[in-house]
Design an enzyme around this catalytic site. Structure first.
Site, PDB file in Angstrom:
ATOM      1  N   LYS A  52     -88.110 -12.841  40.201  1.00 12.77           N
ATOM      2  CA  LYS A  52     -87.160 -12.785  39.629  1.00 12.77           C
ATOM      3  C   LYS A  52     -86.108 -13.979  39.359  1.00 12.77           C
ATOM      4  CE  LYS A  52     -87.343  -8.392  38.357  1.00 12.77           C
ATOM      5  NZ  LYS A  52     -87.042  -7.960  37.160  1.00 12.77           N
ATOM      6  N   SER A 309     -95.833 -10.212  43.571  1.00 10.68           N
ATOM      7  CA  SER A 309     -94.738 -10.489  43.099  1.00 10.68           C
ATOM      8  C   SER A 309     -93.297 -10.692  43.647  1.00 10.68           C
ATOM      9  CB  SER A 309     -94.421  -9.403  41.898  1.00 10.68           C
ATOM     10  OG  SER A 309     -94.358  -8.122  42.637  1.00 10.68           O
TER      11      SER A 309
END
Length: 415
Positions: A52, A309
């Site tokens: 992110k 991720s």
């Protein structure tokens, strides 16, 4: 797509002044198991332990380049996006107001504050994320700040695309297959965009949590739709509605390319990667690895990249993760046992247990009749097959029981 891939490379180069490329590591354990050449793109090893950060930095940089007066950004997030925005605010020396649900674990609040320092103000608002988001957007309009969306933003998608640029550079060739987690779709859209131009022969598989399959629903409807219910366990990817911009880039995906990962099975993958490889993954970070057994017939001898991720896992959740993993594997069950109220009844029951059967929970609920009592009992065992032997022994001994392991209603109240 050439322009997008070129812009993604420029965005990647701009990140290098803030943090190094995340490792692309060959995993011998997974490669040997599946007879393939399996690599992990370790987005769990960014400074904020998730990808992110890439989108937040890229979007903030490009927004400020377009309007140098921008010095106040707002976001709504309970986790990784909040930390990425906080980090970016500190690096660029701008103000950040970060809205988080009141129910956000203190660990995530503390990490967000640590990354942002004096540059960020954290506001806890709303019990549910929708309430938090509405409050953030209302504040943003009043304060004249710029809202930084977690995935439904072209600049955020561009930042996430840097994962693919790094991956191709590090591998030195195009992989046969890339396995991607999908939540709001920003990461998947960015990586798919780069690969379509730079590695058109590379196949893609997209993985969603079974309780938050927003891409699957959108592909079926031909447009983003809001799921009526979302299982929030995979909090980094459990999104009720895929972003409009990401879906515009993913609308041509064949539904057969999208795989669903059951939440309890993901727990087993997390435990295995921790115990065997020492890799800490959050539920969303384990999605791409979790589906490898499903892909096994198609990946033998091929080069596969799995994008892990994120690794923002609160170890206070470890008992829950272990519990769910055991239940999925069939090694733990819960029963309501009708136990005769006579001396020796419990001893008779215990005598039926095998050498690797262990009582993990024992609780009298109430007397269901004058001579019987209801007992909630949880049993762990070494092999799932042991329960067939135990249930046969219970039946032969005349015990009455009910397996409530998969009964969501009873489990919610009793387990």
């Amino acid at each position: 797509m050439t322009r997008f891939a070129d812009d993604a490379r420029s965005a990647t180069e701009s990140l290098r002044g803030l943090f190094p490329a995340t490792p692309l590591q060959r995993n011998d354990f997974l490669s040997d198991r599946h007879g393939a050449d399996i690599w992990l793109k370790r987005e769990d090893l960014t400074p904020v332990r998730s990808y992110k950060l890439r989108g937040a930095i890229t979007a903030m940089r490009r927004m400020r380049a377009a309007d140098p007066r921008l010095d106040h950004f707002v976001c709504a997030s309970a986790g990784n996006h909040a930390q990425g925005v906080a980090y970016a605010c500190r690096e660029f020396g701008v103000r950040g107001t970060i809205f988080m649900p009141v129910t956000t674990p203190q660990q995530k609040i503390d990490k967000t504050r640590a990354f942002g320092g004096a540059q960020v103000d954290i506001r806890l608002t709303g019990d549910w994320f929708d309430q938090t988001l509405a409050a953030a957007q209302a504040f943003c309009a009043e304060a004249g700040a710029r809202f930084l969306a977690p995935f439904d933003d072209a600049d955020v998608i561009l930042g996430q695309a840097s994962v693919a640029v790094e991956m191709l550079d590090q591998l030195g060739r195009a992989p046969d297959l890339v396995v991607l987690p999908v939540g709001g779709g920003g990461l998947a859209a960015g990586i798919a965009g780069v690969l379509a131009d730079r590695a058109p022969g590379t196949q893609l598989r997209f993985v969603e949590p079974a309780g938050g399959a927003s891409l699957t629903a959108a592909l079926a409807a031909g447009a983003p739709v809001t799921l009526p219910r979302v299982n929030s366990f995979v909090d980094g990817a459990a999104v009720a509605r895929i972003g409009a911009l990401p879906f515009a880039r993913l609308a041509g995906v064949d539904p057969a390319q999208v795989l669903l990962a059951p939440e309890d099975r993901i727990c087993g993958t997390m435990i295995e990667m921790l115990n065997v490889e020492g890799i800490v993954l959050e539920p969303a970070g384990a999605l791409s690895i979790d589906v490898l057994p499903q892909l096994a017939p198609d990946i033998a001898g091929k080069t596969v990249v799995c994008v892990t991720s994120g690794g923002n896992f609160d170890f206070e959740r470890l008992p829950e993760v272990r519990e769910r993993a055991q239940r999925f594997a069939g090694r733990k069950k819960y029963f309501i046992l009708r136990l005769p109220q006579r001396p020796g009844a419990l001893r008779d029951f215990l005598g039926l247990l095998g050498p690797t059967d262990d009582i993990a929970r024992f609780e009298y609920l109430k007397k269901s009749a004058r001579n019987f009592g209801s007992v909630l009992i949880g049993i762990e065992t070494a092999e799932a097959e042991n329960f067939a032997r135990l249930e046969a022994a219970l039946l032969e001994a005349g015990f009455v029981w009910r397996d409530i392991t998969e009964d969501e209603t009873l489990a919610e109240f009793l387990i």
